[in-house]
Design an enzyme around this catalytic site. Structure first.
Site, PDB file in Angstrom:
ATOM      1  N   SER A 196      24.014  30.061 -39.799  1.00 26.04           N
ATOM      2  CA  SER A 196      24.665  31.523 -40.238  1.00 26.04           C
ATOM      3  C   SER A 196      25.279  31.785 -39.205  1.00 26.04           C
ATOM      4  CB  SER A 196      23.298  32.191 -40.150  1.00 26.04           C
ATOM      5  OG  SER A 196      22.140  32.042 -39.162  1.00 26.04           O
ATOM      6  N   ASP A 207      18.619  42.332 -35.822  1.00 27.72           N
ATOM      7  CA  ASP A 207      18.947  41.087 -35.572  1.00 27.72           C
ATOM      8  C   ASP A 207      19.623  41.277 -33.863  1.00 27.72           C
ATOM      9  OD1 ASP A 207      20.526  39.060 -35.119  1.00 27.72           O
ATOM     10  OD2 ASP A 207      21.841  39.637 -37.500  1.00 27.72           O
ATOM     11  N   HIS A 231      23.175  37.170 -34.225  1.00 26.78           N
ATOM     12  CA  HIS A 231      24.137  37.088 -34.667  1.00 26.78           C
ATOM     13  C   HIS A 231      24.810  38.478 -34.026  1.00 26.78           C
ATOM     14  CE1 HIS A 231      21.955  35.443 -38.244  1.00 26.78           C
ATOM     15  NE2 HIS A 231      23.360  34.634 -38.173  1.00 26.78           N
TER      16      HIS A 231
END
Length: 587
Positions: free
Chosen positions: A309, A552, A555
């Protein structure tokens, strides 16, 4: 008179011989005078046929029109390259018997769509048809209307408009109108002379401008070459983040192809200072990513991201950068029509005007995820360290490949390494994660060497992207939501990941050239640029109850840090293009 002289007694009679000699001398003097006048007039006509002197002697004296020109009003199609030839074909002059019209277009104008059919113009030739007028009108012109007409026509030239003086139909006003026409014509010489000077000045300015542009282009090429030469021996990853308000490369909220977890602005993040940074190597500069130029480099090609990802994060960043440089946004679309990209499989954005694609293949390990039947009838998940992932045949012929793996090797199952790793039919009861990673990367490297044509395909491997979970891990309270500035001091940076040392050792022995995007250190500074709690608009019930527990910090918000990774890819592609062209010139 002869009779009177003969009858006058005070004078002696004139002898016949003396009278004859006197008459003969007068005839000869008249003859010589006539011949001299004829020669002078002939030469004058040759030099000054249209009232506009062309010889060097008359240069600068064009305000005195030739009288003979008015005695010969129908002399036309006169070529006068010194004065008239300097005007482009668009310049039109018209002087006719029923009207005197003088039209000069602004020298800077090139938008001439309609020209009168009764005007004859060649490249160095202009047709004049001056009006008929009497000698009285000619002499009267000098004293009455010259200055006024001069000012009028000069003004019309400056403003790029047409001045037209129409003759009336009444015979009683012929002389007056002839005076006006004569004035307009006599002063046209001065206008043309000034126009010639202006045109020469304009031509000189154009030449000067062209020369300047050429010098700028040469200087730009030289600077660009120096830039590329400096990057050839420069460590692009040894540097710092510099605040630059000309960034980001695309506006926040302007790209519809950003997945919700990366769209921090849409998810309510109140600050956006993290967008205004660029990466600056310590010993050289890198070019700002020019989306149009990169699309030209990608024309007719496939650029494919393969990985987890974080590579999808980078893929979406590049799609948005390139899309921002395209005028017709409808020509940028996902081939299958999908708008979310978090599921398994592959995605391809088409840039129709450039016949190229930017694609993503999900493969978090680069080797194959597998399932083995369990003795109790269920299936056991394993990781085949000896096989690359299933979709590899679909991208092996791509023009540019960007691989990554790393984060999934830190998860509990892979870290423990118990009953998870498999080669052939053998499942290891326990295998150290570092050894498993080395075997997986070796399998990948062998596949690249066996299947990728290095004469066609450029291969990149993006390194490990740092996380910033403070006070815990991603699933047990680690957080970064209070961070709004990068680290300024490198003493806070983490040690280089051991798995990346393994990667470097494998790449070193590959036959296929692989450019290692070593972004670990540059990402370690950026604790401020993660989505943190702004990773979604719609949270689950548990997330709503404890929003700070589910952050998160792996990312990156977009626009943001992955834009800089793509800028490094662009720099490398530009260097390769420069090196190729340099070799081509040498041969």
């Amino acid at each position: 008179m002869v009779d009177q002289l003969t009858l006058t007694p005070k004078h002696s009679p004139i002898k016949t011989g003396s009278l004859l000699a006197m008459q003969t001398r007068r005839v000869m003097a008249f003859t010589y005078g006539f011949m001299l006048t004829f020669v002078v007039c002939t030469v004058f006509i040759l030099i000054y046929p249209s009232g506009v002197p062309s010889s060097a002697w008359f240069k600068g004296k064009s305000q005195f029109p030739s009288i003979l020109f008015h005695f010969l009003p129908n002399s036309s199609n006169v070529q006068n390259p010194t004065v008239l030839g300097s005007f482009p074909a668009q310049k039109r002059f018209r002087l006719k018997n029923n009207a005197s019209s003088f039209t000069v277009n602004n020298p800077s104008s090139h938008d001439i769509k309609h020209q009168p059919s009764n005007i004859t113009t060649l490249s160095n030739q202009t047709h004049f048809t001056p009006p008929s007028m009497s000698n009285d009108a000619i002499s009267q012109n000098k004293s009455q209307s010259g200055v006024k007409s001069e000012e009028l026509i000069q003004g019309s030239f400056k403003n790029g408009v047409t001045v037209s003086v129409n003759k009336t139909q009444n015979l009683s006003t012929d002389v007056t109108e002839g005076t006006k026409n004569s004035s307009a014509h006599s002063q046209s010489v001065k206008v043309i002379s000034k126009a010639n000077v202006n045109e020469e000045s304009r031509n000189s300015s154009i030449l000067s401008g062209n020369s300047m542009r050429k010098n700028i282009a040469e200087k730009t090429d030289k600077e660009e070459n120096e830039l590329y030469e400096s990057m050839l021996s420069c460590n692009l990853f040894d540097g710092k983040w510099v605040r630059d308000d000309s960034y980001p490369l695309y506006g926040g909220g302007s790209c519809p192809h950003i997945d919700e977890p990366f769209n921090c602005l849409l998810n309510g993040r109140p600050d956006n200072g993290y967008e205004n940074y660029r990466w600056q190597p310590n010993h050289c500069n890198i070019p700002r990513l020019n989306g149009t130029r990169m699309l030209e480099l990608l024309k007719g090609k496939r650029l494919v991201f393969v990985g987890d990802s974080l590579n999808r994060n980078m893929w979406e960043s590049l799609v948005c950068i390139l899309r921002n440089s395209v005028n017709d946004k409808s020509g940028v679309f996902e081939a299958s029509g999908r708008h979310e990209f978090r599921t398994d499989g592959s995605y391809s954005f088409i840039f129709k005007d450039y016949n190229c694609s930017v694609e993503f293949f999900r493969s978090p390990f680069l080797v194959r995820e597998w399932e083995m039947p369990d003795p109790n009838g269920t299936k056991k998940e394993t990781l085949r360290l000896d096989l690359v992932e299933r979709s590899s045949d679909r991208y092996k012929d791509a023009d540019i490949l960007i691989f990554n793996t790393g984060h999934w090797w830190t998860h509990e199952k892979t870290s423990r390494g118990q009953g998870y790793y498999q080669e052939g039919s053998h499942i290891y009861g326990e295998l150290d994660v570092m050894e498993a990673f080395r075997r997986a990367i070796t399998t990948w490297s062998r596949w690249v060497d066996a299947n990728v044509n290095p004469m066609k395909t450029q291969v990149f491997f993006r390194g490990y992207s740092s996380s910033h979970f403070g006070g815990g891990e991603w699933n047990n309270g680690g957080r970064c939501d209070k961070e709004t500035e990068p680290f300024k001091n490198e003493k806070y940076l983490l040690d280089y990941p051991p798995k990346m040392l393994v990667l470097e050792s494998v790449i070193k022995w590959m036959k296929t050239p692989v450019f290692y995007l070593n972004i670990t250190r540059m990402t370690d500074y950026r604790k401020d640029a993660h989505p943190s709690i702004y990773r979604a608009q719609h949270l689950s019930e548990e997330e709503r109850r404890s929003p700070l527990r589910f952050q998160d910090c792996s990312h990156w918000c977009l626009p943001g840090v992955p834009d800089a990774w793509n800028e490094l890819v662009y720099a490398k592609l530009s260097i390769n293009q420069y090196h190729f062209q340099k070799q081509k010139r040498q041969h």
